[in-house]
Design a protein around this motif. Sequence first.
Motif, PDB file in Angstrom:
ATOM      1  N   ASP A 287      42.682  67.406  12.477  1.00  0.00           N
ATOM      2  CA  ASP A 287      43.625  66.738  13.365  1.00  0.00           C
ATOM      3  C   ASP A 287      44.070  65.453  12.682  1.00  0.00           C
ATOM      4  O   ASP A 287      43.336  64.466  12.648  1.00  0.00           O
ATOM      5  CB  ASP A 287      42.970  66.421  14.708  1.00  0.00           C
TER       6      ASP A 287
ATOM      7  N   LYS B 188      46.721  63.630  13.498  1.00  0.00           N
ATOM      8  CA  LYS B 188      47.590  62.812  14.339  1.00  0.00           C
ATOM      9  C   LYS B 188      47.267  61.311  14.283  1.00  0.00           C
ATOM     10  O   LYS B 188      48.179  60.488  14.445  1.00  0.00           O
ATOM     11  CB  LYS B 188      47.536  63.307  15.787  1.00  0.00           C
TER      12      LYS B 188
ATOM     13  N   ALA C  38      49.737  59.300  12.299  1.00  0.00           N
ATOM     14  CA  ALA C  38      51.142  59.437  12.649  1.00  0.00           C
ATOM     15  C   ALA C  38      51.845  58.136  12.998  1.00  0.00           C
ATOM     16  O   ALA C  38      53.062  58.121  13.162  1.00  0.00           O
ATOM     17  CB  ALA C  38      51.295  60.410  13.815  1.00  0.00           C
TER      18      ALA C  38
ATOM     19  N   ILE D  77      51.528  66.332  10.427  1.00  0.00           N
ATOM     20  CA  ILE D  77      51.529  65.037  11.123  1.00  0.00           C
ATOM     21  C   ILE D  77      52.796  64.840  11.934  1.00  0.00           C
ATOM     22  O   ILE D  77      52.763  64.371  13.079  1.00  0.00           O
ATOM     23  CB  ILE D  77      51.376  63.896  10.102  1.00  0.00           C
ATOM     24  N   HIS D  78      53.940  65.210  11.358  1.00  0.00           N
ATOM     25  CA  HIS D  78      55.234  64.882  11.957  1.00  0.00           C
ATOM     26  C   HIS D  78      56.057  66.102  12.350  1.00  0.00           C
ATOM     27  O   HIS D  78      57.246  65.942  12.645  1.00  0.00           O
ATOM     28  CB  HIS D  78      56.040  64.010  10.994  1.00  0.00           C
ATOM     29  N   SER D  79      55.476  67.287  12.326  1.00  0.00           N
ATOM     30  CA  SER D  79      56.149  68.560  12.586  1.00  0.00           C
ATOM     31  C   SER D  79      57.037  68.938  11.403  1.00  0.00           C
ATOM     32  O   SER D  79      57.306  68.128  10.510  1.00  0.00           O
ATOM     33  CB  SER D  79      56.950  68.548  13.889  1.00  0.00           C
TER      34      SER D  79
END
Length: 333
Positions: A29, A31, A34, A154-156
């Motif tokens: 994970d 995130k 981010a 992280i950012h799609s």
Amino acid sequence: MSYRSTVARQPESLADTLTAAQAELSGLDLKPLASGVAVVTGVGASYAAAVVVAAELQRRGRRAFAVRSGEMMAGYDLADTVFALSHRGRSVETVEALRKLPEAKSLAITNNPESPLANAATYHLQLDNGSDATPSSTGYTATLLAAGVAVDAIHSSGGADWSTLPALTAEVQRRAAEKMPRLAELFRDRRAIDCVGAGAAIGTADGASLLLREAARLPASGYETRHYLHGPMESMDATTGVVLFGDGREIALAQNLDEIGCPALLITSNTEIRDTGKLTVVNVPASDDLILRGITDIFTAQLLAAELSDAAGLTDVKFRYKQSDTKILDEAA
């Protein structure tokens, strides 16, 4: 393994790295990485890759910057997040950069999960590029690929279909190889070669100049396109050469160099430009994702470095200058 053979096996090394990175990311994970100011760091070819990655993060709306690891060793609080690039994970400067920013969240990308850099980072993503040679080929492109899929996590997605990269690699290498006899003749015996690009391609230009220095021992430098127009190009003539990456001002610049008799290589997605005089054009696919474009752009420079290395009688010659203080040899070092 020889330099040419590692360059040639990049479709396989990139496929292996993609499989490994996607499998590892499924259990991570990222995130927490981010938000905040991001720094992408490395030394040598890893710094060139860092410039490409930072540019893609900026395209995604992130406040992100490439910083050389040596500049981070003072420990100034530069970033909330650090992306640390090092093929083997043993670069002293990059490890020290993470150690001096203990409050920052960090992701290390290396080929060794037990390396000093992996141990210093919050997260680690492993490469599976197999063997590499000097100069680095599979290590450089695999690092970019792993960074690209990490940025997506992280950012799609940024629009890159990474599954197509191995086939795309083989196709771009084929196109570049077709131009090598012409380039070998035009770029033979250059007294210097400049490499030029804008945005993410500043990193690609820096990486290309390093390849030429390491493989062919030619004075080579990387420049940002608009900066290059303000004086640096004045020293270029029929005895030098210029490698350009891009689809904008680089096209007119390449044509201008051809007009004055300076051999130029233009790597571009513009399919309307053709070889003329001393200008050689290699087409690469257009891509919104700057990391994907950075990977495809470097293949021609890798092959050119091999051609000029062979011409200089330096095929697979080892580095002359041995440094004793740039790599951590073991955990106790």
